[in-house]
Design a protein around this motif. Sequence first.
Motif, mmCIF file in Angstrom:
data_model
loop_
_atom_site.group_PDB
_atom_site.id
_atom_site.type_symbol
_atom_site.label_atom_id
_atom_site.label_comp_id
_atom_site.label_asym_id
_atom_site.label_seq_id
_atom_site.Cartn_x
_atom_site.Cartn_y
_atom_site.Cartn_z
ATOM 1 N N ALA A 1 8.804 -6.010 -4.735
ATOM 2 C CA ALA A 1 9.005 -6.671 -3.526
ATOM 3 C C ALA A 1 8.906 -5.262 -2.064
ATOM 4 N N ARG A 2 9.634 -4.095 -3.278
ATOM 5 C CA ARG A 2 9.922 -2.924 -2.523
ATOM 6 C C ARG A 2 9.181 -2.445 -1.443
ATOM 7 N N GLY A 3 7.615 -2.400 -1.969
ATOM 8 C CA GLY A 3 6.477 -1.779 -1.406
ATOM 9 C C GLY A 3 6.568 -3.170 -0.534
ATOM 10 N N TYR A 4 6.698 -4.380 0.368
ATOM 11 C CA TYR A 4 6.659 -5.397 0.892
ATOM 12 C C TYR A 4 6.993 -4.984 2.429
ATOM 13 N N GLY B 1 -5.443 0.635 -4.854
ATOM 14 C CA GLY B 1 -4.946 -0.556 -5.181
ATOM 15 C C GLY B 1 -3.344 -0.579 -5.559
ATOM 16 N N GLY B 2 -3.603 -2.218 -6.373
ATOM 17 C CA GLY B 2 -2.160 -2.306 -6.432
ATOM 18 C C GLY B 2 -1.369 -4.293 -6.538
ATOM 19 N N TYR B 3 -0.490 -3.857 -6.536
ATOM 20 C CA TYR B 3 -0.189 -5.554 -6.169
ATOM 21 C C TYR B 3 1.119 -5.491 -5.353
ATOM 22 N N ILE B 4 0.986 -6.169 -4.378
ATOM 23 C CA ILE B 4 2.001 -6.840 -3.187
ATOM 24 C C ILE B 4 2.586 -8.512 -3.051
ATOM 25 N N LEU B 5 3.509 -8.635 -2.040
ATOM 26 C CA LEU B 5 4.043 -10.087 -2.491
ATOM 27 C C LEU B 5 3.293 -10.544 -1.407
ATOM 28 N N ASP B 6 3.030 -11.577 -2.172
ATOM 29 C CA ASP B 6 1.798 -12.714 -1.043
ATOM 30 C C ASP B 6 3.070 -13.635 -0.092
ATOM 31 N N LYS B 7 4.199 -13.431 -0.051
ATOM 32 C CA LYS B 7 5.157 -13.779 0.598
ATOM 33 C C LYS B 7 6.035 -13.291 0.816
ATOM 34 N N SER B 8 6.916 -13.331 1.740
ATOM 35 C CA SER B 8 8.320 -12.114 1.971
ATOM 36 C C SER B 8 9.906 -12.868 1.068
ATOM 37 N N PRO B 9 9.924 -11.363 0.683
ATOM 38 C CA PRO B 9 11.069 -11.667 -0.682
ATOM 39 C C PRO B 9 12.577 -12.046 -0.372
ATOM 40 N N GLU B 10 13.017 -12.684 1.217
ATOM 41 C CA GLU B 10 13.593 -13.819 1.257
ATOM 42 C C GLU B 10 13.098 -14.754 1.167
ATOM 43 N N ASN B 11 12.106 -15.711 0.680
ATOM 44 C CA ASN B 11 10.815 -17.013 0.615
ATOM 45 C C ASN B 11 10.774 -16.572 -1.209
ATOM 46 N N ILE B 12 10.521 -15.761 -1.461
ATOM 47 C CA ILE B 12 10.551 -15.885 -3.600
ATOM 48 C C ILE B 12 12.386 -15.510 -4.603
ATOM 49 N N SER B 13 11.961 -17.104 -4.968
ATOM 50 C CA SER B 13 13.448 -17.618 -5.128
ATOM 51 C C SER B 13 12.967 -17.256 -6.820
ATOM 52 N N ILE B 14 14.277 -16.438 -8.052
ATOM 53 C CA ILE B 14 14.069 -16.402 -8.875
ATOM 54 C C ILE B 14 13.687 -17.356 -9.560
ATOM 55 N N ALA B 15 14.124 -18.119 -9.793
ATOM 56 C CA ALA B 15 13.468 -19.596 -9.897
ATOM 57 C C ALA B 15 12.179 -19.940 -9.981
ATOM 58 N N SER B 16 11.458 -19.224 -9.152
ATOM 59 C CA SER B 16 9.757 -19.989 -9.218
ATOM 60 C C SER B 16 9.137 -18.531 -9.689
ATOM 61 N N ILE B 17 9.444 -17.445 -10.054
ATOM 62 C CA ILE B 17 8.818 -16.279 -10.522
ATOM 63 C C ILE B 17 8.942 -17.057 -11.699
ATOM 64 N N PRO C 1 1.064 -1.659 -1.138
ATOM 65 C CA PRO C 1 1.201 -1.333 -2.938
ATOM 66 C C PRO C 1 0.891 -1.089 -3.811
ATOM 67 N N ILE C 2 1.992 -1.860 -5.094
ATOM 68 C CA ILE C 2 2.391 -0.920 -6.304
ATOM 69 C C ILE C 2 1.649 -1.320 -7.245
ATOM 70 N N THR C 3 0.751 -0.237 -8.706
ATOM 71 C CA THR C 3 0.240 -0.445 -9.152
ATOM 72 C C THR C 3 0.821 -0.486 -10.594
ATOM 73 N N ILE C 4 -0.152 -0.895 -11.370
ATOM 74 C CA ILE C 4 0.942 -1.406 -12.331
ATOM 75 C C ILE C 4 1.436 -0.222 -13.267
ATOM 76 N N LYS C 5 0.380 0.228 -13.534
ATOM 77 C CA LYS C 5 1.842 2.094 -13.571
ATOM 78 C C LYS C 5 3.042 1.975 -13.935
ATOM 79 N N GLU C 6 2.936 2.622 -12.317
ATOM 80 C CA GLU C 6 3.553 2.784 -11.576
ATOM 81 C C GLU C 6 5.389 1.977 -12.393
ATOM 82 N N ILE C 7 4.803 0.037 -12.133
ATOM 83 C CA ILE C 7 6.011 -0.477 -12.359
ATOM 84 C C ILE C 7 5.920 -0.634 -13.953
#
Lengths: 165, 165
Positions: free
Chosen positions: B19-22, B64-80, B26-32
Motif C-alpha cells: 500500500a505504501r507504494g500505491y 516488476g512487483g506487486y501493487i494495490l488493485d484498489k486505493s488503500p482506503e477501500n481495502i479493509s483488514i477484514a477483506s485481507i 510496485p514493490i517486490t516480494i524480496k523487499e517485503i
Amino acid sequence: MLRLSTKGQYGVRAMYEIARGYPETPITIKEISERQDVSVAYLEQILNRLRKAGLIRSIKGPGGGYILDKSPENISIASILNELEGPVALTSCLDPEGGCVRVDSCVTHLLWKALGEQVEAFLRTITLKNLITGDFLKVSKGQSVRAKPKSQSIKESKAMTLLKL
Amino acid sequence: MLRLSTKGQYGVRAMYEIARGYPETPITIKEISERQDVSVAYLEQILNRLRKAGLIRSIKGPGGGYILDKSPENISIASILNELEGPVALTSCLDPEGGCVRVDSCVTHLLWKALGEQVEAFLRTITLKNLITGDFLKVSKGQSVRAKPKSQSIKESKAMTLLKL
DNA sequence: GTAATACTTGACAGAAACAGTAGGGTATTA
DNA sequence: TAATACCCTACTGTTTCTGTCAAGTATTAC
C-alpha cells in the motif's frame, strides 16, 4: 478464522447446565454429558480446571455433582474461557508469556491489541445469567431493550450497547 | 485464545508495504521479505491468494512487483483476512460450510454468532489507509478524535466509536 | 535471442495444537 | 462395604499450522 476450541465451547455449555441448578441442586457430569452430548472423560478435564479456578465446587459421593461457587450473574463468559483457553492473544506478540521483539516497528501491533481488548470486553459483559434468562438472545436479535427495564443490570446494558453496533 | 494465524498477520503486514507504494511504485516480494522479516517462499503463497482475490496486481519481469488493485482506503483488514483465513467462524456451527445439527437447542449459538459479527464489523472499519496514516493508532490510544476532523472518513469514525468502548 | 529478473504453482514435511480416550485413584453415602 | 461420583495423569491419533523446495512461466534490457 478465529476458531474457538471445543474445550472452550463445551466449558461454557457445561457451565450453563451447572448454573441452572444454582444455588441448590448439584448436577453430575453424567447428566451434563447427556444433555450437551460431550463425553464424560472430556468433561472431567474441563470441569477440573474450572473447579481449580474457583468457578464451581464439587460434591463427592452419591447425590453429589457440581454447583456454581458464585451466582450466575457474577460469572462471565470471559472468566470461563480465560481458564480454559487463556487470555485473548491474537498474536504471540500479545501473549502475556512470550514478549514481542519488534513492538515499536510493528504497524499492526496496536490493531490486534485493540481488537483483542474489544473481544474481552464483550465477553466480560455476558454472564451465565444472560444465557439462562435469554435476555441476551432477545437483545442480539434487535428486540426492544426497554421491554424488561427492571431486570437489566449494569453489565447487561453494556452488553446491549455492544450488540447494537 | 483466538490466535490469528501467521498467514493472516503476514498478509496484513505485506499489504501494508504494498500500500505504501500505491498508486505507482510496485514493490517486490524480496523487499517485503526483508522489511517484514518473512521468507520469500512463504510470502509467495500469501500474495498469490490476495492476487487471485483481486486485492493486488502483479507485474512480472525486471522492475516488476506487486501493487494495490484498489486505493488503500477501500481495502479493509477484514477483506485481507477473509481471503487468507476465511470468514470469522468461532465454531464449526457457524462455518458457512458445515451446518449445525443442533442450532435451535444450542444456547450459545447466538452468543458466538454475535461476537463473530462484532469482530467482522470492527475489521471492516479499519483500512490500509488507517494503517499508513496512523490515525487508527492515535485513536486507539485514546487521543482526541477531533484533532483532525477533516481527515476522518465515515469508516474511520465508526472504527473510533468501537475503539472507545 | 538470451540472460536476468520476478512472479507462479503444487507438492511435501516437520512441529505444534487439538480432541478425546484410558485407566487408575480417592472421597462420600447408604 | 458396595455403589456412586469426582480426581488425576498419561497417552495417542488427527488435524492444522508453518513453512520449504523445486520447477515453471512471463517480461524486460541489452
